[in-house]
Design a protein around this motif. Sequence first.
Motif, PDB file in Angstrom:
ATOM      1  N   ILE A 593       0.868  -1.174   0.000  1.00  0.00           N
ATOM      2  CA  ILE A 593       0.000   0.000   0.000  1.00  0.00           C
ATOM      3  C   ILE A 593       0.908   1.227   0.000  1.00  0.00           C
ATOM      4  O   ILE A 593       1.854   1.308   0.786  1.00  0.00           O
ATOM      5  CB  ILE A 593      -0.919   0.008   1.239  1.00  0.00           C
ATOM      6  N   ASN A 594       0.644   2.172  -0.866  1.00  0.00           N
ATOM      7  CA  ASN A 594       1.493   3.352  -0.999  1.00  0.00           C
ATOM      8  C   ASN A 594       1.091   4.393   0.046  1.00  0.00           C
ATOM      9  O   ASN A 594       0.227   5.241  -0.200  1.00  0.00           O
ATOM     10  CB  ASN A 594       1.374   3.935  -2.400  1.00  0.00           C
ATOM     11  N   ASP A 595       1.674   4.306   1.235  1.00  0.00           N
ATOM     12  CA  ASP A 595       1.383   5.248   2.307  1.00  0.00           C
ATOM     13  C   ASP A 595       2.694   5.785   2.866  1.00  0.00           C
ATOM     14  O   ASP A 595       3.761   5.210   2.652  1.00  0.00           O
ATOM     15  CB  ASP A 595       0.551   4.611   3.410  1.00  0.00           C
ATOM     16  N   SER A 596       2.626   6.896   3.568  1.00  0.00           N
ATOM     17  CA  SER A 596       3.820   7.504   4.127  1.00  0.00           C
ATOM     18  C   SER A 596       3.507   8.090   5.499  1.00  0.00           C
ATOM     19  O   SER A 596       2.618   8.925   5.629  1.00  0.00           O
ATOM     20  CB  SER A 596       4.330   8.617   3.202  1.00  0.00           C
ATOM     21  N   PRO A 597       4.228   7.600   6.538  1.00  0.00           N
ATOM     22  CA  PRO A 597       5.269   6.566   6.473  1.00  0.00           C
ATOM     23  C   PRO A 597       4.686   5.184   6.181  1.00  0.00           C
ATOM     24  O   PRO A 597       3.491   4.970   6.348  1.00  0.00           O
ATOM     25  CB  PRO A 597       5.901   6.624   7.864  1.00  0.00           C
TER      26      PRO A 597
END
Length: 732
Positions: A593-597
């Motif tokens: 999943i493209n999350d930050s952090p």
Amino acid sequence: MKGNSHPKNDRSLNASGNESILDVIDRVDAGRRNFVRGGVSAGALAAAGGLSLGGLVQTVQAAGASTLSQPIAFANVPANTRALNVSLGGSASAVVDKITVPTGYTAKLLVAWGDPIMPGGTAFKGDASETAAQQAKQYGMHTDGMHFFPLQGAGGVALSDRGVLCANNEYTHEDLLFPDGQAAGYSIAKTRKSQAAHGVSVCELRRVNGSWQVAKNSPYGRRITANTPCRVSGPAAGHALLKSKVYQITDAGSIATGAISDGTTAVGTINNCANGTTPWGTYLTCEENFNGNFGSTSAVPAPASGETGKLFNRYGLVAAGFGYRWHETDPRFDLNANPNESNLFGWVVEIDPANPAAAPIKRTALGRFKHESAQHVVDAQNRVAFYMGDDERNEYIYKFVCAGTFNPANRAANRDLLDSGTLYVAKFAADLTGQWIALLPGTIGVNGVALRDNPNFAGANDAEVLAKILIKARMAGDAVGATMMDRPEWTGARPRINGYSDIEIYCTLTNNNRRGSSATPSANAADGSTTAGSARPAVDAANPRANNLYGHILRWREDGKTVTATTFTWDLFAQAGDTATSKTPKAQYEGAINDSPNGSADYGAPDGLWFDPFGRLWVQTDQIGDGSGDFINIGGNMMVCADPATGETRRFLTGPNKCEITGITMTPDGRTLFVGVQHPGEDAPFTNPTQFSNWPQNQWSVEADGTTPLPAGRPRSAVVVITKDDGGVIGT
């Protein structure tokens, strides 16, 4: 959807050694890979140099800049874990029992199970003492898919402060519905109340002095229940399999009249899960786990006994049902007394929110299965298609293309578009292409025989063959070799805005513990004889994980940018999972999943899925919901928001203990968001209804009007209304 009265998936951890998409992408040409790189996908692993799924999100290159017309700019809400609850002074055996939204937003209660929504409705008492007649004028139980239809103001402008909400009521929790539960003193009165709590709630909403409320005496308000007269239309209408016994339905019982229907009428809609809309402004409610409402006090026909037994087997109809006891007091739901009645369920049902007098219509052209949603797309030629999932392990993804074209200038001209067209089922190939297989009499099955010559669909003419194909859509998918999927649920279409012109559809695959669980994999038999949900398929390209505990989101683009395309290109948008998992092998469960952090927006069991008008993708989850077991790090159920171009994902909302987050819709101006909360405190016994949750009463002490005390006594499924404190567009 899962729930107290729905079957629970058992667990199996045996991994398969079959080739997965991680191996497949290496053989895909560079042109195909460009679409894969457009999002966070397991398929990009090879292009990313063989990194782990967890590390993949740091290296994926987007295909282009975001096309959102409004950004995703809110701060991540923390996961609702048991550890968080402890830190707030709560119990270590549950998650925080409330709705949480980002800083700068406010969530308020709008409408809950038992609230009056139409003239003559009575207020919810909190002790489950309402009668069936009272429940039939109140908001139904266990809200699910929904849509806000704005009313029109001067000059035909869609209003953002007044409209009609259509919301599904999927199922009932009998221990909360009755003061003494279901086990003791079961009666026709209990059956009727349960039936009255199913179906669809239609209510008018108004924003008054900045506060949203239900107009309790609105002429638009109505309930569509398990006993509402419906019309049956389309190619299967009038077929012998839809001719059921006719009953006079009274409070005291269902009295057989001795007549048989003509197959063009039905009574009621049940297990209404997700939803859809039409471009001409009507609501589509989708009948999902209808099989659980039927049963019998004696053994039902076996598959080998003939057509009825085989249908029961393929659609999961058994004597015990899901524990409902309707069949004990209402012979309409007894599989032996009235075997064809079950064939009148499992359809997409069209409801006109602007015409309370209009009967709901079961549109048979869209096929019969456990419908999860029906997402429409209109292409540049005004051709219309509806994309649908069949929510059970190892079932299929479908598309229905209307034969006629949409007329945006004449609403009445579109009235029967759903009665004529072609139903297709999807087949996904390992090279990231796919095929829509038409379910028509002349289509050749995997056994080399046309469907018209297949014993399951044989008829006097092609009209009868088509009717049988639609009634037995699952078996038709078996016959043509469709791809078995990991519980295909909601579908959503990416808006074609800011220059984006592809027809791109997304589908949530919630989970499948049977995928890759056997050393000797099995598939749905081509002859349609497989028991519902029982196959143990090998891992394949579109379903790349054995024991798919956390699920994934798949998407595809129609070739030629038209809904009539029979081929498409596909990839995986996201692999749900737990970045902090201690399970092994870690790559199988940590997700991408493209999350930050990294890990800040982890989610599992994606279910509800919806695009807002600004191009943002909202995903809702359906798992155990109490932060236990495999969800100790992910926490309770939630809703996240993602950019389809970049994959950027943030957590927007978390729900109360043991609930499901499901159902989402928005006002035209984007400044009000409506979200559903289903079965908070699930599994509580009638002796202690608030054992696991007392939501929403524990979060708000008054009704939506701001003054009326909110009854306590039992947890309630509800719709919440979310606004931004500065009055801005949701999500910015």
